[in-house]
Design a protein around this motif. Structure first.
Motif, PDB file in Angstrom:
ATOM      1  N   ARG A  56     -13.188  -6.034  -4.109  1.00 20.68           N
ATOM      2  CA  ARG A  56     -12.007  -6.030  -4.181  1.00 20.68           C
ATOM      3  C   ARG A  56     -11.019  -5.363  -5.513  1.00 20.68           C
ATOM      4  O   ARG A  56     -10.601  -5.190  -6.049  1.00 20.68           O
ATOM      5  N   LEU A  57     -11.046  -7.043  -6.439  1.00 22.48           N
ATOM      6  CA  LEU A  57     -10.182  -7.026  -7.393  1.00 22.48           C
ATOM      7  C   LEU A  57     -10.410  -6.592  -8.541  1.00 22.48           C
ATOM      8  O   LEU A  57      -9.923  -5.709  -9.677  1.00 22.48           O
ATOM      9  N   SER A  59     -12.031  -3.275  -7.820  1.00 21.43           N
ATOM     10  CA  SER A  59     -11.555  -2.176  -7.764  1.00 21.43           C
ATOM     11  C   SER A  59      -9.859  -1.663  -8.558  1.00 21.43           C
ATOM     12  O   SER A  59      -9.399  -0.985  -8.846  1.00 21.43           O
ATOM     13  N   GLU A  60      -9.051  -3.355  -7.577  1.00 22.62           N
ATOM     14  CA  GLU A  60      -7.458  -2.906  -7.716  1.00 22.62           C
ATOM     15  C   GLU A  60      -7.568  -2.947  -9.372  1.00 22.62           C
ATOM     16  O   GLU A  60      -6.428  -2.577  -9.670  1.00 22.62           O
ATOM     17  N   LEU A  63      -7.978   0.579 -10.554  1.00 20.25           N
ATOM     18  CA  LEU A  63      -6.850   1.309 -10.118  1.00 20.25           C
ATOM     19  C   LEU A  63      -5.946   1.280 -11.253  1.00 20.25           C
ATOM     20  O   LEU A  63      -4.827   2.051 -11.246  1.00 20.25           O
ATOM     21  N   LEU A  64      -4.984   0.090 -11.129  1.00 22.44           N
ATOM     22  CA  LEU A  64      -4.338   0.253 -12.060  1.00 22.44           C
ATOM     23  C   LEU A  64      -4.084   0.829 -13.478  1.00 22.44           C
ATOM     24  O   LEU A  64      -3.492   1.263 -14.183  1.00 22.44           O
ATOM     25  N   ILE A 104     -14.716   2.725  -7.491  1.00 24.81           N
ATOM     26  CA  ILE A 104     -13.085   3.318  -6.382  1.00 24.81           C
ATOM     27  C   ILE A 104     -14.081   4.423  -5.841  1.00 24.81           C
ATOM     28  O   ILE A 104     -12.974   4.962  -4.881  1.00 24.81           O
ATOM     29  N   PRO A 114     -10.241  -1.276  -2.335  1.00 29.78           N
ATOM     30  CA  PRO A 114      -9.288  -1.455  -2.064  1.00 29.78           C
ATOM     31  C   PRO A 114      -8.061  -1.297  -1.503  1.00 29.78           C
ATOM     32  O   PRO A 114      -8.004  -0.544  -0.527  1.00 29.78           O
ATOM     33  N   ASP A 115      -5.993  -2.139  -2.228  1.00 27.53           N
ATOM     34  CA  ASP A 115      -5.062  -2.320  -1.097  1.00 27.53           C
ATOM     35  C   ASP A 115      -4.840  -0.189  -1.128  1.00 27.53           C
ATOM     36  O   ASP A 115      -5.012   0.264  -2.479  1.00 27.53           O
ATOM     37  N   LEU A 118      -2.752   0.927  -3.714  1.00 32.66           N
ATOM     38  CA  LEU A 118      -2.536   1.476  -5.309  1.00 32.66           C
ATOM     39  C   LEU A 118      -3.501   2.852  -5.358  1.00 32.66           C
ATOM     40  O   LEU A 118      -3.496   3.412  -6.241  1.00 32.66           O
TER      41      LEU A 118
END
Length: 187
Positions: A56-57, A59-60, A63-64, A104, A114-115, A118
């Motif tokens: 998850r981290l 992926s996030e 995405l950022l 992603i 991911p969130d 995001l």
């Protein structure tokens, strides 16, 4: 007396991203990341709950990066030109970090997803252009169509699946031109 921290969350995420790109998702393990940052695996659990949290981290973080990359595309007054520039930027991003790009779009267990905020932020430039091209009533449908075409093309390209010859760059330009024409509302 507590032991000093030997690594940081940023270092862990960067190591995980490097492993993902060099070895693939299957090799992205807590043990591999621990080895990369110079600690034993149990030490990672102070910062990252488990592998799903690690994925998850990553992926996030991806995405950022994608959000920054797409927001950096200069806008013009022509939505067709904006879409072409955005899709070229997406393709360049995918070529620069192919494993992260695929991550992603990968179906992972819920704790590794991911969130949603995001995902939405990364999609905002495309949604804005899709609204300009189609009008507000079909924005989401247009954005999904554009994403499906671009992701399909890019995924095939990264998998070296275009085996009939020809110029792949030219094919991408052809596709984005005709896709843009197809979704643009008549004036």
């Amino acid at each position: 007396m507590p032991t000093p921290d030997r690594t940081s969350l940023d270092a862990i995420v960067q190591a995980a991203r490097d492993i993902l790109e060099s070895q693939g998702l299957a090799q992205l393990t807590m043990q591999a990341v621990a080895g990369r940052v110079g600690v034993r695996a149990p030490s990672l659990y102070k910062r990252v709950r488990n592998r799903d949290a690690l994925v998850r981290l990553v992926s996030e973080a991806t995405l950022l990066d994608l959000e920054k990359h797409l927001n950096a595309v200069p806008a013009t007054r022509e939505p067709q030109e904006n879409l072409a520039a955005l899709l070229r930027a997406l393709r360049a991003f995918a070529h620069a970090r192919p494993a992260a790009y695929h991550l992603i779009f990968t179906n992972v267990p819920a704790p590794a997803k991911p969130d949603l905020d995001l995902l939405t932020r990364a999609a905002t430039p495309l949604l804005r252009i899709a609204a300009d091209l189609t009008g507000p009533g079909q924005t989401l449908e247009a954005a999904r169509t554009i994403t499906a075409w671009a992701h399909g093309f890019i995924s095939m390209e990264l998998a070296d699946a275009f085996n009939l010859g020809g110029d792949v760059d030219r094919a991408y330009e052809y596709g984005l031109t005709h896709l843009t024409t197809a979704i643009t509302k008549p004036t």
